[in-house]
Structure formats: C-alpha cells, structure tokens
Design an enzyme around this catalytic site. Sequence first.
Site, PDB file in Angstrom:
ATOM      1  N   GLU A  14       0.859  -1.195   0.000  1.00  0.00           N
ATOM      2  CA  GLU A  14       0.000   0.000   0.000  1.00  0.00           C
ATOM      3  C   GLU A  14       0.895   1.245   0.000  1.00  0.00           C
ATOM      4  O   GLU A  14       1.223   1.782  -1.037  1.00  0.00           O
ATOM      5  CB  GLU A  14      -1.004  -0.057   1.154  1.00  0.00           C
ATOM      6  CG  GLU A  14      -2.067  -1.130   0.860  1.00  0.00           C
ATOM      7  CD  GLU A  14      -3.268  -1.125   1.779  1.00  0.00           C
ATOM      8  OE1 GLU A  14      -3.418  -0.193   2.601  1.00  0.00           O
ATOM      9  OE2 GLU A  14      -4.067  -2.076   1.681  1.00  0.00           O
TER      10      GLU A  14
HETATM   11  C1  HEC Z   1      -3.010   1.483  -1.884  1.00  0.00           C
HETATM   12  C2  HEC Z   1      -4.344   1.866  -1.572  1.00  0.00           C
HETATM   13  C3  HEC Z   1      -4.649   2.274  -0.134  1.00  0.00           C
HETATM   14  C4  HEC Z   1      -4.067   3.283   0.597  1.00  0.00           C
HETATM   15  C5  HEC Z   1      -2.919   4.197   0.192  1.00  0.00           C
HETATM   16  C6  HEC Z   1      -4.799   3.337   1.843  1.00  0.00           C
HETATM   17  N1  HEC Z   1      -5.787   2.389   1.865  1.00  0.00           N
HETATM   18 FE1  HEC Z   1      -7.170   2.134   3.297  1.00  0.00          FE
HETATM   19  N2  HEC Z   1      -7.745   0.423   2.430  1.00  0.00           N
HETATM   20  C7  HEC Z   1      -7.293  -0.070   1.230  1.00  0.00           C
HETATM   21  C8  HEC Z   1      -7.767  -1.428   1.030  1.00  0.00           C
HETATM   22  C9  HEC Z   1      -7.485  -2.331  -0.168  1.00  0.00           C
HETATM   23  C10 HEC Z   1      -8.505  -1.754   2.187  1.00  0.00           C
HETATM   24  C11 HEC Z   1      -9.169  -3.107   2.480  1.00  0.00           C
HETATM   25  C12 HEC Z   1      -8.075  -4.080   2.896  1.00  0.00           C
HETATM   26  C13 HEC Z   1      -8.620  -5.376   3.439  1.00  0.00           C
HETATM   27  O1  HEC Z   1      -9.794  -5.429   3.780  1.00  0.00           O
HETATM   28  O2  HEC Z   1      -7.860  -6.322   3.560  1.00  0.00           O
HETATM   29  C14 HEC Z   1      -8.512  -0.546   3.028  1.00  0.00           C
HETATM   30  C15 HEC Z   1      -9.221  -0.428   4.216  1.00  0.00           C
HETATM   31  C16 HEC Z   1      -9.293   0.749   4.952  1.00  0.00           C
HETATM   32  C17 HEC Z   1     -10.206   1.000   6.036  1.00  0.00           C
HETATM   33  C18 HEC Z   1     -11.270   0.043   6.544  1.00  0.00           C
HETATM   34  C19 HEC Z   1     -12.607   0.390   5.983  1.00  0.00           C
HETATM   35  C20 HEC Z   1     -13.621  -0.661   6.330  1.00  0.00           C
HETATM   36  O3  HEC Z   1     -14.816  -0.402   6.208  1.00  0.00           O
HETATM   37  O4  HEC Z   1     -13.237  -1.771   6.722  1.00  0.00           O
HETATM   38  C21 HEC Z   1      -9.940   2.259   6.530  1.00  0.00           C
HETATM   39  C22 HEC Z   1     -10.638   2.964   7.677  1.00  0.00           C
HETATM   40  C23 HEC Z   1      -8.831   2.769   5.744  1.00  0.00           C
HETATM   41  N3  HEC Z   1      -8.495   1.839   4.785  1.00  0.00           N
HETATM   42  C24 HEC Z   1      -8.197   3.984   5.995  1.00  0.00           C
HETATM   43  C25 HEC Z   1      -6.996   4.331   5.385  1.00  0.00           C
HETATM   44  C26 HEC Z   1      -6.117   5.377   5.874  1.00  0.00           C
HETATM   45  C27 HEC Z   1      -6.345   6.243   7.099  1.00  0.00           C
HETATM   46  C28 HEC Z   1      -5.061   5.431   4.995  1.00  0.00           C
HETATM   47  C29 HEC Z   1      -3.834   6.312   5.080  1.00  0.00           C
HETATM   48  C30 HEC Z   1      -3.018   6.139   6.258  1.00  0.00           C
HETATM   49  C31 HEC Z   1      -5.312   4.414   3.976  1.00  0.00           C
HETATM   50  N4  HEC Z   1      -6.466   3.752   4.261  1.00  0.00           N
HETATM   51  C32 HEC Z   1      -4.490   4.209   2.875  1.00  0.00           C
HETATM   52  C33 HEC Z   1      -6.506   0.625   0.327  1.00  0.00           C
HETATM   53  C34 HEC Z   1      -5.707   1.706   0.685  1.00  0.00           C
END
Ligand code: HEC
Length: 429
Positions: free
Chosen positions: A200
């Site tokens: 990520e």
């Molecule tokens: C490269 C793309 C990417 C980046 C950059 C990213 N995310 Fe995500 N995020 C995802 C993905 C894919 C998931 C789901 C992963 C899984 O369920 O295994 C996720 C899941 C989440 C969730 C959970 C939502 C839920 O309903 O379960 C949150 C909250 C979240 N991210 C916040 C953030 C925050 C805060 C940052 C920065 C620090 C961030 N993400 C950076 C791709 C990203």
Amino acid sequence: MYDLPSVLPVGLAAVAVGFAAAGLIVWRDLGPFARLGPVQRVGLAAALGVGVLAFTIKLSIIATLSSLGHDTLAPTIADPETDQIDRTTVVGRPVWRALPEVAPSPADDPPTPAKIELGRRLFFEKALSRDGASNCASCHDLEGAGGGDGRVTAVGIDGAVGPRNTPTVWNAAFQARLFWDGRARSLEEQALGPIANPIEMGADLAEVTRRLAAGPEWRAGFAAAFGDETIDPPRIARALAAFERTLITPDAPYDRFVRGDATALDARQLRGMALFEEVGCIVCHAGPGFSRASLLAPEGGASGLRLFPALPSDYEAKYRLTEDKGAARSGRAGLWRVPSLRNVALTAPYFHNGSVASLEEAVRVMATVQAGREVTETGRVETRVEWSAETGRLTRRRPLPLSEAEVGDIVAFLGALTSDRLAAVRTKR
Ligand code: HEC
Ligand code: HEC
C-alpha cells in the site's frame, strides 16, 4: 406471530371452561366417590383450579417464546477470533432508524478540533508513503469515488496490485469491525496498517515519524492536538481516527425519510425498502449502519462476520467468490465482515475481490447466495426435482423467487442510502 387482543377472549374462555370442568368433576364424580363433605369438595376444586391456571401460564409462555421468530438466514458460525458461537436472533420486526449526527469516540480520547485538523492533514500527507507519492486519499478518494478508488482491487506503491477491493472510509467510524475480513476492531488499530503495508504505502513507521518530526508545522500540530510535540505512531493513529470519525453521512434520503419526511423516498424505493426486509437482507445489513458489524447494530457489532457465499451457486465460479477465504480458517466458504451499504451506489465494483461491476448484479448475487432466492425475469420459478443415487430418494425443491423488477426495487432503495452531499460533489465533476 399472533396479536394479543385477538387471542385474549379465546384464552379467557378456555380458562373458564377449564375451571367449570374441574368444579363439575369434583362435585359430581370425585366428591361423591371419595365421600367428601361440601367444604372438602370446594378445597379440592380450588386446588385443581390452581393447576389449570398454572398450565395456562406455561402454555402462554411457550406460545410467546415460539412466536419470536428466528434468524434462519444467518448460519450459526463460530467467531474465528474468539471461537464464540454466534447465536444472534432477530426479535420482532426490525426498527428503521437514521444514522446519528455524531460518530462515537473512545471515552479516553475525545476528539478536539486540533486533533481532527491534524488527522485531516495526515490523511492527505504524502510523506506517509515510502516514495512520497501517495497518501490515504490516493485510494480513498473522499469525493470522486465515494471514499474508495473505483478500482477492482487497490493499486499501491510502485503500481503493486493488492488482493482486495478498497472499501469506503465514509462511515467506517461506525464499524465495530474493519477490513473485509473484520481483522481490525477500531480505526486506531486500522490506521497504521496501510502506511506500513508493503504494497500500500510501503513505509517504515519510524522513518515516517522522523520525517514528520523534521517539520516545525507538524510539531506544532501535534502539540496543539496532544499537549506536547512528541510525534509517535500511536498519536498518528489517534489523529487519523479522529478525522475519520468526522467522515459520516447522516444526510441520505433514507435518513430524511425515517426522520419524518414521507416524500424523501419514491414508490419504487419504498417497495425496495419493504423487500430489503422481506427477503432478509436486513438480517445481516442491520441497523442504521446497514451492517451487523456496526457499532449501531444489535450487540454493538460483535457478531458481524458471516459465511459468504452461504449457499452454492454458479456465481461462485463466475466471480471467484471462494478463492480468498477471508477470516475463515478452513472450510469451503469464507468468513467475511458484513459491510455497510451506505453510499454503496457510489462504490462500485463490489465484494472483497471487486469482481462484480454493477449494483444490480451484486444484489442478484446476494439474494441468491445469502438469502436463498432464485432471481428470474418474471418472478416465477419451476419446481425442481432432484434425484440422489446415494439415498435413493427424490426431493422436490421450489425456491422462493425474486423478479428482475424486484431486484431493481432493491437497487433503487440502496440508492436512497447515498448521502445528498456526496451525490452532489459527484455530479459536479
Ligand atoms: C493502496 C491503496 C490504499 C491506501 C494508500 C490506503 N488504503 Fe485504506 N484500504 C485499502 C484497502 C485495499 C482496504 C481493504 C483491505 C482489506 O480489507 O484487507 C482498506 C481499508 C481501509 C479502512 C477500513 C474500511 C472498512 O470499512 O473496513 C480504513 C478505515 C482505511 N483503509 C483507511 C486508510 C487510511 C487512514 C489510509 C492512510 C493512512 C489508507 N487507508 C491508505 C486501500 C488503501
Ligand atoms: C447472511 C448475511 C447476509 C445477507 C442475508 C445479505 N448479505 Fe449482503 N453481504 C454480506 C456479506 C458477508 C457481504 C460481504 C461479501 C464479501 O466480503 O465480498 C455482503 C456484501 C453485500 C454487498 C456488496 C457491498 C460492497 O461494498 O461491495 C451488497 C450490495 C449487499 N451485500 C447487498 C445485500 C442485499 C441487497 C441483500 C438482500 C438481498 C443482502 N446483501 C443479504 C452478508 C449478507
């Protein structure tokens, strides 16, 4: 389900007949037979009368308990983390409620404007990624893609393609379980994951902390939020979580409708709302967060994981639904967190692997594999006769139908869960 006023007269009449029968038997048969005097006969009749009453009370308790209905749609499964059996039952009819205007915060970490502002800056800060090229908003586009990225699965650092679809961050503040497999239990626990995740943002938390500490404006921001200039991963997580708790959408037509504006839903959406209940979607997508894994759901979201797909179908192979087992340790199907359906019309494609492109198709899949319906053009199904050579028996099966028009009604209702504000910024683009 029975309703009390209509059965009460019948019940009272039955008790009266019971009393009369007991009295008659004692007076005419038992009394003379046992040579009892009048006082003894009255005593015996009273004792039998009490017996009739006690039996009546027992019967009514049994009738009440068995009328409460059971959650047959949600298979009883063990929570993989606690090994607790989920015995959730839905009692009575669901109550439709609006989303609260404020998301709950941890009691020992109240949100302050300074903490929220720090979290907002961190959310958009590219120094949180190894190569300084991406921030949280790279994948969680708050306006354009409804808080997701619109891709099948996420694309992270150096173009690495992740295994799962990006869920929206809107209303994540209400989820008791985060990630598709529910592995994180709070936004604080979740926040540092993507920064350090090799595909990520791929950064080293110690390095990120050093980078931020080199900037006087970051030290000032942390001091305003936490009282001193210390910058560490737990504080980064707390600030990001405080900001995410402001990313909520209690402004959907559905919310206006249940708050009293009867014109907020059109006839089609209203039919879809009734179907959502009747077909049983509401068993899993329960409460104002439309998720059993929501803090607002019964039991505070503790039982938010479900088997998916719960029933076999052709969709399994077509959309590779069982390749990733989610939170399941073993078994044919995976165990997945019940996602919220708020703003779901904005967050295509669907499911943990992003394999389904349209909301119509996602509803067909759900109705088939989770609710046991057969989706047909007309809403009529043929009886199916199945032969088992093993048992030497024929079975006749006639699944409950769901017509394409009804699928459309449910999709229309899901559209009523879209925030007015998010819909407006989307159409502006
Ligand atoms: C490269 C793309 C990417 C980046 C950059 C990213 N995310 Fe995500 N995020 C995802 C993905 C894919 C998931 C789901 C992963 C899984 O369920 O295994 C996720 C899941 C989440 C969730 C959970 C939502 C839920 O309903 O379960 C949150 C909250 C979240 N991210 C916040 C953030 C925050 C805060 C940052 C920065 C620090 C961030 N993400 C950076 C791709 C990203
Ligand atoms: C037995 C529980 C259960 C029932 C009943 C159920 N769902 Fe789901 N739903 C889930 C789970 C679990 C997922 C997550 C699947 C995954 O991880 O890919 C899900 C995912 C979804 C999604 C995709 C969300 C997204 O962001 O990708 C939609 C849309 C949806 N459900 C709608 C419905 C509708 C409409 C019904 C009724 C026809 C329904 N569900 C019935 C448990 C259920």
